[in-house]
Design an enzyme around this catalytic site. Sequence first.
Site, mmCIF file in Angstrom:
data_model
loop_
_atom_site.group_PDB
_atom_site.id
_atom_site.type_symbol
_atom_site.label_atom_id
_atom_site.label_comp_id
_atom_site.label_asym_id
_atom_site.label_seq_id
_atom_site.Cartn_x
_atom_site.Cartn_y
_atom_site.Cartn_z
ATOM 1 N N SER A 40 13.461 -66.539 -18.856
ATOM 2 C CA SER A 40 12.941 -66.880 -20.191
ATOM 3 C C SER A 40 11.679 -67.728 -20.075
ATOM 4 O O SER A 40 10.862 -67.768 -20.987
ATOM 5 C CB SER A 40 14.009 -67.606 -21.020
ATOM 6 O OG SER A 40 14.447 -68.784 -20.370
ATOM 7 N N GLY A 41 11.537 -68.451 -18.953
ATOM 8 C CA GLY A 41 10.331 -69.263 -18.757
ATOM 9 C C GLY A 41 10.607 -70.743 -18.548
ATOM 10 O O GLY A 41 9.677 -71.558 -18.521
ATOM 11 N N SER A 107 15.721 -77.688 -15.881
ATOM 12 C CA SER A 107 15.722 -76.276 -16.277
ATOM 13 C C SER A 107 16.905 -75.555 -15.657
ATOM 14 O O SER A 107 16.938 -75.334 -14.448
ATOM 15 C CB SER A 107 14.412 -75.560 -15.920
ATOM 16 O OG SER A 107 13.626 -76.289 -15.051
HETATM 17 P P1 ADP Z 1 13.465 -69.152 -15.760
HETATM 18 O O1 ADP Z 1 13.193 -70.486 -15.127
HETATM 19 O O2 ADP Z 1 13.802 -69.267 -17.224
HETATM 20 O O3 ADP Z 1 14.431 -68.301 -15.002
HETATM 21 P P2 ADP Z 1 10.853 -68.456 -14.802
HETATM 22 O O4 ADP Z 1 9.981 -69.548 -15.313
HETATM 23 O O5 ADP Z 1 11.307 -68.525 -13.372
HETATM 24 O O6 ADP Z 1 12.107 -68.336 -15.777
HETATM 25 O O7 ADP Z 1 10.183 -67.052 -15.002
HETATM 26 C C1 ADP Z 1 9.553 -66.690 -16.209
HETATM 27 C C2 ADP Z 1 8.542 -65.573 -15.946
HETATM 28 O O8 ADP Z 1 7.961 -65.187 -17.179
HETATM 29 C C3 ADP Z 1 7.420 -66.033 -15.021
HETATM 30 O O9 ADP Z 1 7.095 -64.965 -14.166
HETATM 31 C C4 ADP Z 1 6.285 -66.314 -16.027
HETATM 32 O O10 ADP Z 1 5.020 -66.140 -15.452
HETATM 33 C C5 ADP Z 1 6.549 -65.275 -17.103
HETATM 34 N N1 ADP Z 1 6.034 -65.587 -18.435
HETATM 35 C C6 ADP Z 1 5.345 -64.735 -19.206
HETATM 36 N N2 ADP Z 1 5.024 -65.294 -20.391
HETATM 37 C C7 ADP Z 1 5.520 -66.552 -20.364
HETATM 38 C C8 ADP Z 1 5.496 -67.629 -21.311
HETATM 39 N N3 ADP Z 1 4.904 -67.527 -22.505
HETATM 40 N N4 ADP Z 1 6.124 -68.781 -20.977
HETATM 41 C C9 ADP Z 1 6.745 -68.894 -19.765
HETATM 42 N N5 ADP Z 1 6.792 -67.898 -18.837
HETATM 43 C C10 ADP Z 1 6.182 -66.740 -19.124
#
Ligand code: ADP
Length: 204
Positions: A40-41, A107
Amino acid sequence: MAEQVATNVHWHEGFVTREERKACMKQTGGTIWFTGLSASGKSTIATALEQVLCAQGSPVYRLDGDNIRMGLNKNLGFSAEDRAENIRRIGEVCKLFSDGGVVTLASFISPYKADRDAVRALHEDAGLPFIECYVEVPLEIAEDRDPKGLYKKARAGEIKGFTGIDDPYETPENAELVLHTGDESLEESVTRALASITERGLLS
Ligand code: ADP
């Protein structure tokens, strides 16, 4: 919630008051808890926010799901029981960092409401700021991003109990902040998260 096992243990109060610690750290500190589906980011936003806070001189520390599972919680898996213990321990660590006046960025998918609520209660009972930040994204977008290839593995049955696929994600109902990463840019999300921690007094 875990029960106290050891007996004959007594809280040893220190001499430094919270006000004195605030003065020393030049901020209140507190926890911002990023929850949401895998991809999710959460980590992307937390790492960017950490950089911004560090650059402006605010003591900050980031706790991240996989990193914690490689150390403190390396003995835990993904059963409901282990997930609960994972979040309980992290919640306690966040509480300690927050009490120490650090802005703590956590996170973790933390899919179960009861576990997140328990972390909130830990902070609130101790009078420490806590912001639940729901990093919202439609499952299709998360699955399409799949930066670690985990959704692909889960769909192929190679990972069991994967959140959003064959394990539930319980949507936060009372999050202080919701970031929609399918619609907003990383910069927008970071700006909104920074505004939230500022408004809620973590930096003052
Ligand atoms: P999580 O920690 O929730 O598992 P990550 O941060 O590891 O997620 O991965 C999110 C992915 O989505 C990354 O590859 C990031 O570059 C991408 N992404 C695309 N758009 C966004 C955004 N608006 N905000 C955050 N991440 C984004």
